[in-house]
Design a protein around this motif. Structure first.
Motif, PDB file in Angstrom:
ATOM      1  N   GLU A 156       0.769  -1.144   0.037  1.00  0.00           N
ATOM      2  CA  GLU A 156      -0.011   0.081  -0.055  1.00  0.00           C
ATOM      3  C   GLU A 156       0.857   1.287  -0.045  1.00  0.00           C
ATOM      4  OE1 GLU A 156      -3.821  -0.257   2.501  1.00  0.00           O
ATOM      5  OE2 GLU A 156      -2.810  -1.717   3.372  1.00  0.00           O
ATOM      6  N   GLN A 157       0.350   2.277  -0.652  1.00  0.00           N
ATOM      7  CA  GLN A 157       0.988   3.463  -0.520  1.00  0.00           C
ATOM      8  C   GLN A 157       1.051   4.028   0.765  1.00  0.00           C
ATOM      9  OE1 GLN A 157       2.493   5.145  -3.180  1.00  0.00           O
ATOM     10  NE2 GLN A 157       2.263   3.056  -4.130  1.00  0.00           N
ATOM     11  N   LEU A 158       2.059   4.956   1.169  1.00  0.00           N
ATOM     12  CA  LEU A 158       2.238   5.486   2.419  1.00  0.00           C
ATOM     13  C   LEU A 158       1.136   6.099   3.081  1.00  0.00           C
ATOM     14  CD1 LEU A 158       4.183   5.207   4.693  1.00  0.00           C
ATOM     15  CD2 LEU A 158       5.404   7.397   4.058  1.00  0.00           C
ATOM     16  N   PHE A 168       1.429  -3.045  10.678  1.00  0.00           N
ATOM     17  CA  PHE A 168       1.185  -1.728   9.995  1.00  0.00           C
ATOM     18  C   PHE A 168       2.471  -0.971  10.087  1.00  0.00           C
ATOM     19  CE2 PHE A 168      -3.792  -2.026   9.526  1.00  0.00           C
ATOM     20  CZ  PHE A 168      -3.560  -3.255   8.704  1.00  0.00           C
ATOM     21  N   HIS A 169       2.925  -0.802  11.361  1.00  0.00           N
ATOM     22  CA  HIS A 169       4.057   0.153  11.694  1.00  0.00           C
ATOM     23  C   HIS A 169       5.455  -0.562  10.831  1.00  0.00           C
ATOM     24  CE1 HIS A 169       2.251   3.201  14.270  1.00  0.00           C
ATOM     25  NE2 HIS A 169       2.032   2.274  15.198  1.00  0.00           N
ATOM     26  N   ARG A 170       5.491  -1.860  10.786  1.00  0.00           N
ATOM     27  CA  ARG A 170       6.529  -2.372  10.029  1.00  0.00           C
ATOM     28  C   ARG A 170       6.516  -1.969   8.738  1.00  0.00           C
ATOM     29  NH1 ARG A 170       6.164  -7.082  13.490  1.00  0.00           N
ATOM     30  NH2 ARG A 170       5.066  -8.302  11.710  1.00  0.00           N
ATOM     31  N   ARG A 223       8.707   3.790   4.074  1.00  0.00           N
ATOM     32  CA  ARG A 223       9.638   5.062   4.346  1.00  0.00           C
ATOM     33  C   ARG A 223      11.039   4.535   3.645  1.00  0.00           C
ATOM     34  NH1 ARG A 223       7.648   7.093  10.123  1.00  0.00           N
ATOM     35  NH2 ARG A 223       5.785   8.290   9.638  1.00  0.00           N
ATOM     36  N   GLN A 224      11.484   3.485   4.164  1.00  0.00           N
ATOM     37  CA  GLN A 224      12.708   3.000   3.747  1.00  0.00           C
ATOM     38  C   GLN A 224      12.847   2.969   2.043  1.00  0.00           C
ATOM     39  OE1 GLN A 224      15.486   2.979   5.765  1.00  0.00           O
ATOM     40  NE2 GLN A 224      16.557   2.787   3.820  1.00  0.00           N
ATOM     41  N   GLU A 281      14.646   8.008  -3.235  1.00  0.00           N
ATOM     42  CA  GLU A 281      15.229   9.408  -3.350  1.00  0.00           C
ATOM     43  C   GLU A 281      16.559   9.244  -3.606  1.00  0.00           C
ATOM     44  OE1 GLU A 281      13.799  11.470  -0.037  1.00  0.00           O
ATOM     45  OE2 GLU A 281      11.810  11.392  -0.716  1.00  0.00           O
ATOM     46  N   LEU A 282      17.548   8.409  -3.068  1.00  0.00           N
ATOM     47  CA  LEU A 282      18.873   8.233  -3.079  1.00  0.00           C
ATOM     48  C   LEU A 282      19.235   7.783  -4.506  1.00  0.00           C
ATOM     49  CD1 LEU A 282      19.749   6.650   0.221  1.00  0.00           C
ATOM     50  CD2 LEU A 282      20.146   8.979  -0.442  1.00  0.00           C
ATOM     51  N   LEU A 283      18.424   6.873  -5.124  1.00  0.00           N
ATOM     52  CA  LEU A 283      18.617   6.293  -6.447  1.00  0.00           C
ATOM     53  C   LEU A 283      18.556   7.547  -7.271  1.00  0.00           C
ATOM     54  CD1 LEU A 283      17.216   2.710  -6.235  1.00  0.00           C
ATOM     55  CD2 LEU A 283      19.705   3.227  -6.463  1.00  0.00           C
ATOM     56  N   ASP A 284      17.568   8.280  -7.203  1.00  0.00           N
ATOM     57  CA  ASP A 284      17.216   9.247  -7.911  1.00  0.00           C
ATOM     58  C   ASP A 284      18.203  10.344  -8.120  1.00  0.00           C
ATOM     59  OD1 ASP A 284      14.915   8.106  -8.768  1.00  0.00           O
ATOM     60  OD2 ASP A 284      13.590   9.696  -7.557  1.00  0.00           O
TER      61      ASP A 284
END
Length: 280
Positions: free
Chosen positions: A2-4, A249-251, A257-258, A264-267
């Motif tokens: 699922e999306q964040l 769900f928290h996991r 998020r990770q 983002e880092l790859l971008d």
């Protein structure tokens, strides 16, 4: 996966539900404690009424050592004390199962508690009358008065209720209130008779009515404690289940998020390589 944002919304909704469950558990625990505190005084009152019956029997002459038989046809009633509200698991079903086994032809069925009455209707049990169940100790006497008034002409009364046990557990119990237990009608061993200004036979009828009222009150309070004990068990299990889902769900949230951070880092790396490639 699922999306964040959607997952965060689910977590928020579950947390709100958990807070509500915990508030209901706290209220149920408070009702259990109130009922237990009230039971001490009610049991003492029942003991006083039992002693009073024995003393009044002692006032009767030997030929009147037992109250006369009823002049009108016998009216037998079976009362089942159920719950007014839900979240109690199989509490009402257990009481009605027991009642179905004890219900005999010609015996009226009275239900206390709307939830129990609905279940009895679904079972096609013939209900003669029904009253709402008290939701807290302060409402018990109002229920008891209604029931006692309804039983004014009853000659046989059995009551089925939940006997509270520590830890939020209960036992289904049946108790015969009328006719009076022969042991209650045994003469007292007192040598001096109590002072009285009422005919002993009439006095016995009045004391017996008060005893009926006290016994019904005790059974209603016992069942109120048992109902809320069952509610504690159900809500506790629900709270644990919600906790397990929130952990999952928290996991998932941390994983998403990770993944977002990694993406983002790859971008950034891809962009940097593209820029450096052009400069070369």
């Amino acid at each position: 996966m699922e999306q964040l944002p959607r997952l965060k919304a689910r977590i928020s909704n579950l947390q709100e539900l958990r807070d509500l469950m915990r508030a209901m558990r706290a209220l149920a625990a408070s009702h259990v404690q109130e009922a237990q505190d009230a039971l001490t005084g009610i049991r003492r009152y029942v003991d006083v009424m039992e002693d009073s019956i024995a003393e009044v029997v002692g006032l009767l002459s030997r030929s009147e050592s037992r109250p006369p038989g009823p002049s009108s046809p016998a009216k037998a009633v079976l009362i089942v004390i159920c719950s007014e509200h839900g979240f109690i698991g199989a509490f009402n079903n257990a009481l009605l199962d027991y009642a179905a086994a004890k219900l005999t032809p010609g015996r009226q069925l009275g239900i206390i508690g709307q939830r129990g009455a609905v279940l009895a209707d679904e079972r096609e049990m013939n209900i003669a009358w029904r009253f709402p169940m008290a939701t807290h100790v302060g409402g018990v006497l109002g229920v008891t008065r209604q029931v006692a008034d309804r039983l004014a002409d009853a000659t046989a009364v059995d009551i089925i209720f939940g006997r509270y046990r520590m830890g939020g557990f209960y036992d289904v119990e049946a108790k015969t209130i009328l006719p009076l237990d022969p042991q209650l009608l045994a003469e007292t061993n007192r040598h001096s008779r109590p002072l009285h200004h009422i005919d002993p036979e009439k006095l016995l009828q009045q004391v017996a009515s008060e005893y009926l009222f006290a016994e019904i009150t005790g059974a209603v309070v016992e069942s109120l404690a048992s109902e809320n004990g069952a509610r504690l068990q159900v809500l506790g299990a629900a709270d644990s289940n919600i906790g397990d889902k929130l952990e999952i769900f928290h996991r998932q949230e941390n994983s998403l998020r990770q993944e977002a951070i990694t993406s983002e880092l790859l971008d950034v790396v891809t962009g940097a390589e593209a820029i450096m490639g052009r400069t070369d």
